[in-house]
Design a protein around this motif. Structure first.
Motif, PDB file in Angstrom:
ATOM      1  N   UNK A 295       0.835  -1.205   0.000  1.00 28.41           N
ATOM      2  CA  UNK A 295       0.000   0.000   0.000  1.00 28.41           C
ATOM      3  C   UNK A 295       0.869   1.254   0.000  1.00 28.41           C
ATOM      4  N   UNK A 296       1.932   1.258   0.786  1.00 24.96           N
ATOM      5  CA  UNK A 296       2.858   2.391   0.756  1.00 24.96           C
ATOM      6  C   UNK A 296       3.406   2.601  -0.655  1.00 24.96           C
ATOM      7  N   UNK A 297       3.837   1.521  -1.282  1.00 24.89           N
ATOM      8  CA  UNK A 297       4.420   1.662  -2.627  1.00 24.89           C
ATOM      9  C   UNK A 297       3.370   2.062  -3.661  1.00 24.89           C
ATOM     10  N   UNK A 298       2.138   1.589  -3.497  1.00 25.54           N
ATOM     11  CA  UNK A 298       1.069   2.010  -4.405  1.00 25.54           C
ATOM     12  C   UNK A 298       0.770   3.495  -4.249  1.00 25.54           C
ATOM     13  N   UNK A 299       0.788   3.990  -3.015  1.00 26.04           N
ATOM     14  CA  UNK A 299       0.578   5.429  -2.810  1.00 26.04           C
ATOM     15  C   UNK A 299       1.702   6.227  -3.463  1.00 26.04           C
ATOM     16  N   UNK A 300       2.927   5.711  -3.375  1.00 23.57           N
ATOM     17  CA  UNK A 300       4.047   6.374  -4.054  1.00 23.57           C
ATOM     18  C   UNK A 300       3.835   6.359  -5.565  1.00 23.57           C
ATOM     19  N   UNK A 301       3.387   5.239  -6.096  1.00 24.03           N
ATOM     20  CA  UNK A 301       3.142   5.105  -7.527  1.00 24.03           C
ATOM     21  C   UNK A 301       2.132   6.137  -8.019  1.00 24.03           C
ATOM     22  N   UNK A 302       1.147   6.460  -7.167  1.00 23.15           N
ATOM     23  CA  UNK A 302       0.105   7.415  -7.550  1.00 23.15           C
ATOM     24  C   UNK A 302       0.438   8.850  -7.147  1.00 23.15           C
TER      25      UNK A 302
ATOM     26  N   UNK B 245       7.893  -2.124  -9.376  1.00 24.01           N
ATOM     27  CA  UNK B 245       8.631  -1.785  -8.160  1.00 24.01           C
ATOM     28  C   UNK B 245       8.634  -2.986  -7.219  1.00 24.01           C
ATOM     29  N   UNK B 246       9.328  -4.069  -7.589  1.00 19.13           N
ATOM     30  CA  UNK B 246       9.317  -5.271  -6.771  1.00 19.13           C
ATOM     31  C   UNK B 246      10.108  -5.076  -5.484  1.00 19.13           C
ATOM     32  N   UNK B 247       9.807  -5.920  -4.498  1.00 17.85           N
ATOM     33  CA  UNK B 247      10.578  -5.898  -3.255  1.00 17.85           C
ATOM     34  C   UNK B 247       9.771  -5.570  -2.023  1.00 17.85           C
ATOM     35  N   UNK B 248       8.491  -5.204  -2.186  1.00 14.76           N
ATOM     36  CA  UNK B 248       7.693  -4.847  -1.002  1.00 14.76           C
ATOM     37  C   UNK B 248       7.549  -6.035  -0.057  1.00 14.76           C
ATOM     38  N   UNK B 249       7.635  -7.262  -0.597  1.00 20.76           N
ATOM     39  CA  UNK B 249       7.443  -8.457   0.211  1.00 20.76           C
ATOM     40  C   UNK B 249       8.753  -9.019   0.778  1.00 20.76           C
ATOM     41  N   UNK B 250       9.726  -8.144   0.899  1.00 22.57           N
ATOM     42  CA  UNK B 250      10.996  -8.550   1.530  1.00 22.57           C
ATOM     43  C   UNK B 250      10.900  -8.368   3.053  1.00 22.57           C
TER      44      UNK B 250
ATOM     45  N   UNK C 245      -1.221  -5.720  -7.447  1.00 20.57           N
ATOM     46  CA  UNK C 245      -0.032  -6.461  -7.021  1.00 20.57           C
ATOM     47  C   UNK C 245       0.808  -6.890  -8.218  1.00 20.57           C
ATOM     48  N   UNK C 246       0.151  -7.306  -9.301  1.00 23.62           N
ATOM     49  CA  UNK C 246       0.911  -7.674 -10.499  1.00 23.62           C
ATOM     50  C   UNK C 246       1.670  -6.471 -11.049  1.00 23.62           C
ATOM     51  N   UNK C 247       1.004  -5.325 -11.075  1.00 22.63           N
ATOM     52  CA  UNK C 247       1.659  -4.114 -11.579  1.00 22.63           C
ATOM     53  C   UNK C 247       2.823  -3.720 -10.684  1.00 22.63           C
ATOM     54  N   UNK C 248       2.627  -3.820  -9.375  1.00 20.17           N
ATOM     55  CA  UNK C 248       3.684  -3.448  -8.441  1.00 20.17           C
ATOM     56  C   UNK C 248       4.882  -4.369  -8.591  1.00 20.17           C
ATOM     57  N   UNK C 249       4.654  -5.645  -8.764  1.00 17.16           N
ATOM     58  CA  UNK C 249       5.764  -6.594  -8.926  1.00 17.16           C
ATOM     59  C   UNK C 249       6.525  -6.339 -10.224  1.00 17.16           C
ATOM     60  N   UNK C 250       5.828  -5.831 -11.243  1.00 21.28           N
ATOM     61  CA  UNK C 250       6.508  -5.501 -12.502  1.00 21.28           C
ATOM     62  C   UNK C 250       7.327  -4.225 -12.379  1.00 21.28           C
TER      63      UNK C 250
ATOM     64  N   UNK D 296     -14.530  -8.441  -0.262  1.00 23.06           N
ATOM     65  CA  UNK D 296     -14.734  -9.579  -1.144  1.00 23.06           C
ATOM     66  C   UNK D 296     -15.128  -9.189  -2.550  1.00 23.06           C
ATOM     67  N   UNK D 297     -15.474  -7.904  -2.751  1.00 21.83           N
ATOM     68  CA  UNK D 297     -15.835  -7.455  -4.099  1.00 21.83           C
ATOM     69  C   UNK D 297     -14.799  -6.472  -4.635  1.00 21.83           C
ATOM     70  N   UNK D 298     -14.845  -5.222  -4.158  1.00 21.06           N
ATOM     71  CA  UNK D 298     -13.912  -4.229  -4.674  1.00 21.06           C
ATOM     72  C   UNK D 298     -12.463  -4.592  -4.434  1.00 21.06           C
ATOM     73  N   UNK D 299     -12.168  -5.156  -3.255  1.00 28.21           N
ATOM     74  CA  UNK D 299     -10.782  -5.514  -2.971  1.00 28.21           C
ATOM     75  C   UNK D 299     -10.304  -6.636  -3.891  1.00 28.21           C
ATOM     76  N   UNK D 300     -11.129  -7.656  -4.090  1.00 26.00           N
ATOM     77  CA  UNK D 300     -10.733  -8.744  -4.983  1.00 26.00           C
ATOM     78  C   UNK D 300     -10.674  -8.308  -6.438  1.00 26.00           C
ATOM     79  N   UNK D 301     -11.432  -7.278  -6.769  1.00 22.49           N
ATOM     80  CA  UNK D 301     -11.452  -6.795  -8.152  1.00 22.49           C
ATOM     81  C   UNK D 301     -10.184  -6.037  -8.504  1.00 22.49           C
ATOM     82  N   UNK D 302      -9.696  -5.197  -7.572  1.00 21.71           N
ATOM     83  CA  UNK D 302      -8.552  -4.332  -7.907  1.00 21.71           C
ATOM     84  C   UNK D 302      -7.219  -4.825  -7.377  1.00 21.71           C
TER      85      UNK D 302
END
Length: 276
Positions: free
Chosen positions: A44-51, A271-276, A264-269, A253-259
């Protein structure tokens, strides 16, 4: 362990602060549930940075952890680590008073948890709280009329938005009661002259709410740049309709699963490493 009184970093602490990617991974050293939440919050931190929703190191996102021995626990950012380099293992576990509850080389900004602690204490549905200081959010927060019903973005969140008047930098603990009273049962908060805040049962829904709120603020500022005399604002009845149409997006279960999987796929492409 460090208490809130000693958590403010010294000059030496800041100088010796490790790169988060050099930190040993906590995977397998904490519970599976805590590790999953650490990964989600770091993402979430990295997504906020991305935006572009960052203010260097001067704002915060927090997440509720499972209780430990009956005591509430939360995760927050280590003070001095940028949003785009946040990792699961560098996040700091704290209690409701901001006391650090793990061994870590990092410190936190105790004042940064003032707003978050108020909301987490009062709202047990607040699994995640996002607070940002963006130019567009702050620009709308200073307007007497606040967020207007100009766009679909704004009408999606309009009825779930509360306002809290500015009281200076959030250092005084007695402000927490007023924040909670102003927020009430809503999930979005405009902090006057300050910024925006959203909460959700998990990181994904808090992020989705912030996405709509920040885009509502951004498009409002863009529209007002051409002058307000020709702007069309929808009435409250239309806002009620749009909220009913879009409300399901914030259902777990709806909006969260949708987005979230796609994010996560975009973040891994990118800016990977958040899961370290």
């Amino acid at each position: 362990m460090k208490d809130a009184a000693t958590a403010m970093p010294t000059a030496m602490d800041i100088k010796d602060m490790p790169d988060p990617m050099d930190m040993p991974s906590l995977k397998g050293k904490v519970s599976e549930e805590e590790w999953a939440l650490r990964c989600q919050l770091a993402a979430t931190y990295r997504l906020c940075a991305m935006h572009g929703w960052t203010d260097l190191v001067f704002t915060h996102i927090s997440a509720r952890l499972p209780d430990e021995d009956g005591a509430e626990r939360f995760l927050i950012n280590p003070y001095g680590v940028m949003f785009d380099e946040m990792t699961a293992s560098s996040l700091v576990k704290i209690d409701l008073e901001g006391k650090i509850c793990q061994d870590t080389p990092y410190n936190i900004n105790p004042a940064g948890f003032t707003i978050h602690s108020a909301i987490h204490a009062a709202r047990h549905d607040a699994g995640c709280v996002i607070h940002v200081h963006t130019p567009y959010g702050v620009a709308v927060s200073v307007q007497n009329g606040g967020l207007r019903r100009y766009t679909q973005f704004s009408m999606i969140v309009n009825n779930d938005l509360a306002y809290h008047d500015y009281e200076g930098i959030a250092l005084e603990l007695d402000e927490r009661e007023r924040i909670v009273n102003d927020l009430g049962d809503k999930s979005l908060l405009m902090l006057r002259n300050h910024g925006t805040l959203t909460l959700g049962p998990n990181c994904a829904i808090a992020f989705l709410r912030m996405y709509f709120l920040e885009n509502a603020c951004k498009t409002q500022i863009f529209a007002q740049a051409a002058g307000t005399e020709n702007l069309h604002e929808e009435d409250q009845a239309m806002a009620d309709t749009v909220q009913a149409q879009a409300g399901g997006a914030f259902t777990p279960g709806y909006g969260d699963n949708l987005i979230w999987p796609g994010l996560m796929r975009k973040l891994k492409r990118t800016n990977p490493g958040f899961d370290h």
